[in-house]
Design a protein around this motif. Structure first.
Motif, PDB file in Angstrom:
ATOM      1  N   GLN A 241     -36.978  -2.509 -27.762  1.00  0.00           N
ATOM      2  CA  GLN A 241     -37.759  -2.500 -26.539  1.00  0.00           C
ATOM      3  C   GLN A 241     -39.002  -1.622 -26.682  1.00  0.00           C
ATOM      4  OE1 GLN A 241     -34.777  -0.704 -26.765  1.00  0.00           O
ATOM      5  NE2 GLN A 241     -36.002   1.181 -26.916  1.00  0.00           N
ATOM      6  N   TRP A 242     -39.974  -1.836 -25.782  1.00  0.00           N
ATOM      7  CA  TRP A 242     -41.178  -1.004 -25.780  1.00  0.00           C
ATOM      8  C   TRP A 242     -40.863   0.408 -25.304  1.00  0.00           C
ATOM      9  CZ3 TRP A 242     -44.007  -0.122 -20.823  1.00  0.00           C
ATOM     10  CH2 TRP A 242     -45.043   0.810 -20.981  1.00  0.00           C
TER      11      TRP A 242
ATOM     12  N   THR B 281     -31.495   2.106 -24.224  1.00  0.00           N
ATOM     13  CA  THR B 281     -31.980   1.788 -25.556  1.00  0.00           C
ATOM     14  C   THR B 281     -31.151   0.638 -26.124  1.00  0.00           C
ATOM     15  OG1 THR B 281     -32.632   4.083 -25.920  1.00  0.00           O
ATOM     16  CG2 THR B 281     -32.399   2.682 -27.867  1.00  0.00           C
TER      17      THR B 281
ATOM     18  N   SER C  48     -32.679  -0.851 -31.518  1.00  0.00           N
ATOM     19  CA  SER C  48     -33.747  -0.558 -30.571  1.00  0.00           C
ATOM     20  C   SER C  48     -34.962  -1.431 -30.846  1.00  0.00           C
ATOM     21  CB  SER C  48     -34.133   0.921 -30.676  1.00  0.00           C
ATOM     22  OG  SER C  48     -35.225   1.213 -29.839  1.00  0.00           O
TER      23      SER C  48
ATOM     24  N   SER D 118     -36.793  -1.164 -20.572  1.00  0.00           N
ATOM     25  CA  SER D 118     -35.351  -1.268 -20.351  1.00  0.00           C
ATOM     26  C   SER D 118     -34.806   0.030 -19.796  1.00  0.00           C
ATOM     27  CB  SER D 118     -34.649  -1.604 -21.673  1.00  0.00           C
ATOM     28  OG  SER D 118     -33.241  -1.610 -21.524  1.00  0.00           O
TER      29      SER D 118
ATOM     30  N   VAL E  38     -41.627  -4.989 -23.176  1.00  0.00           N
ATOM     31  CA  VAL E  38     -40.320  -5.060 -22.529  1.00  0.00           C
ATOM     32  C   VAL E  38     -39.836  -3.637 -22.279  1.00  0.00           C
ATOM     33  CG1 VAL E  38     -37.937  -5.874 -22.677  1.00  0.00           C
ATOM     34  CG2 VAL E  38     -39.799  -7.236 -23.696  1.00  0.00           C
TER      35      VAL E  38
ATOM     36  N   GLN F  12     -43.411   0.232 -30.263  1.00  0.00           N
ATOM     37  CA  GLN F  12     -42.412   0.947 -29.485  1.00  0.00           C
ATOM     38  C   GLN F  12     -42.886   2.350 -29.121  1.00  0.00           C
ATOM     39  OE1 GLN F  12     -38.830   0.012 -32.176  1.00  0.00           O
ATOM     40  NE2 GLN F  12     -37.934   0.151 -30.134  1.00  0.00           N
TER      41      GLN F  12
ATOM     42  N   VAL G 178     -35.802  -9.678 -27.444  1.00  0.00           N
ATOM     43  CA  VAL G 178     -36.813  -8.688 -27.084  1.00  0.00           C
ATOM     44  C   VAL G 178     -37.771  -8.451 -28.244  1.00  0.00           C
ATOM     45  CG1 VAL G 178     -37.166  -6.244 -26.556  1.00  0.00           C
ATOM     46  CG2 VAL G 178     -35.461  -7.569 -25.296  1.00  0.00           C
TER      47      VAL G 178
END
Length: 333
Positions: free
Chosen positions: A132-133, A126, A130, A123, A121, A300, A111
């Motif tokens: 992911q966006w 979390t 961490s 999700s 991305v 993020q 990711v």
């Protein structure tokens, strides 16, 4: 009960074939299809109606917004199967990725690489670490429902058992730990058995729940933290003819769990709007892509998008406000 569970699993397996690998979203007339955002959704455990409704909601929203959505689904929570689905999805070079992993530590590195390429991305958990966006979750924090929980299960002494999906799942832990803590605070004589896990396998969960009933003669409550666990606990309680003696507090208003609620084996269901959840993920990632066309690395967003959960009981089952939380067996229903 066992034959009904097998029939339900067979039906959901058939639905999986219809969901897996199918694109959703049709370009409006006169629109260049090449300009449409291309989204990939990686989702597991499509033998569970909760997950089926999730993908249905995502597909419906993609069609509504006129974006392409390709689903890469697996029938179980198996890590290797999800890894293969993720690898296949990435090879298709999507503009955005919806990732719903059961193992939060599995995809963090992949990711991170996608995010650096400008691919957002989203999700449902979390990732650890961490990367992911954005995260979309239902607000299942047990602290919000302790009064309803105690009202439903009572505070009589005895043993309380917990049947969960996988160890180390922070979203699941937030469901049951505050509830059990509130119960033991209300009556310190209540004993709590060690939590057990079934990996969303109904057959395995039924065996585990049957073992709980056998091991603890004073067992009076099973907290089942997800849909398959609720179905499993129900099967074991009814097979042991313990309905009313051993209560089940469950989650996810699947067809089987609604029937158990109506029979009185399940006293309440923490219900999540999974179709709304899938739709929200598609909506958010489409909005992001519309406002970020430069393909710069994705930053993020620390803010978690929370969706409400509802406690479903016999008393409110047929209320209009409950309808979005009641799950269907397939997208066509």
């Amino acid at each position: 009960m066992r034959s009904k569970t097998i029939a339900t699993l067979a039906a959901t397996a058939a639905t999986l074939l219809a969901l897996s690998g199918c694109a959703a979203g049709t370009a409006p007339s006169g629109t260049d299809s090449a300009a449409k955002p291309k989204l990939a959704l990686v989702h597991g455990n499509l033998s569970d109606p909760f997950q089926i409704n999730w993908v249905c909601g995502a597909k419906a929203e993609a069609k509504k917004l006129g974006v392409e959505l390709q689903a890469y689904t697996t029938p179980t929570t198996d890590n290797q199967a999800q890894l293969q689905a993720m690898s296949t999805a990435v090879l298709q070079k999507p503009d955005g990725l919806i990732l719903d992993p059961f193992n939060v530590a599995q995809f963090a590195t992949q990711v991170k690489g996608l995010m650096q390429q400008g691919i957002p991305v989203i999700s449902w958990n979390t990732l650890q670490p961490s990367t992911q966006w954005k995260v979309v979750q239902s607000n299942t924090d047990g602290d919000l429902f302790t009064k309803q929980f105690i009202d439903a299960v009572g505070t009589e002494p005895g043993t309380v058992a917990v049947l969960a999906n996988t160890a180390g799942n922070p979203a699941e832990d937030k469901r049951w730990k505050p509830l059990v803590a509130a119960l033991t605070k209300a009556n310190p004589d209540i004993k709590v058995a060690p939590v057990q896990y079934d990996n969303s396998n109904v057959s395995q969960g039924t065996s585990i729940a049957a073992g709980m009933i056998s091991a603890y003669p004073d067992l009076r409550l099973i907290v089942a933290v997800s849909g398959p666990e609720t179905t499993a606990a129900t099967a074991a309680v009814e097979a042991a003819k313990k309905t009313g003696t051993v209560k089940v507090w469950g989650y996810n208003a699947t067809p089987a769990n609604i029937e158990a609620l109506q029979r009185g084996t399940v006293v309440a269901l923490g219900a999540e709007p999974s179709a709304t959840w899938g739709a929200k993920e598609v909506q958010l990632i489409t909005e992001y892509l519309a406002s970020h066309t430069d393909k710069k690395p994705v930053e993020q967003d620390p803010n978690i998008e929370l969706l409400p959960m509802k406690i479903v009981t016999k008393a409110n089952l047929h209320d209009a406000a409950t309808e979005p939380y009641v799950l269907k067996s397939s997208c066509s229903e």
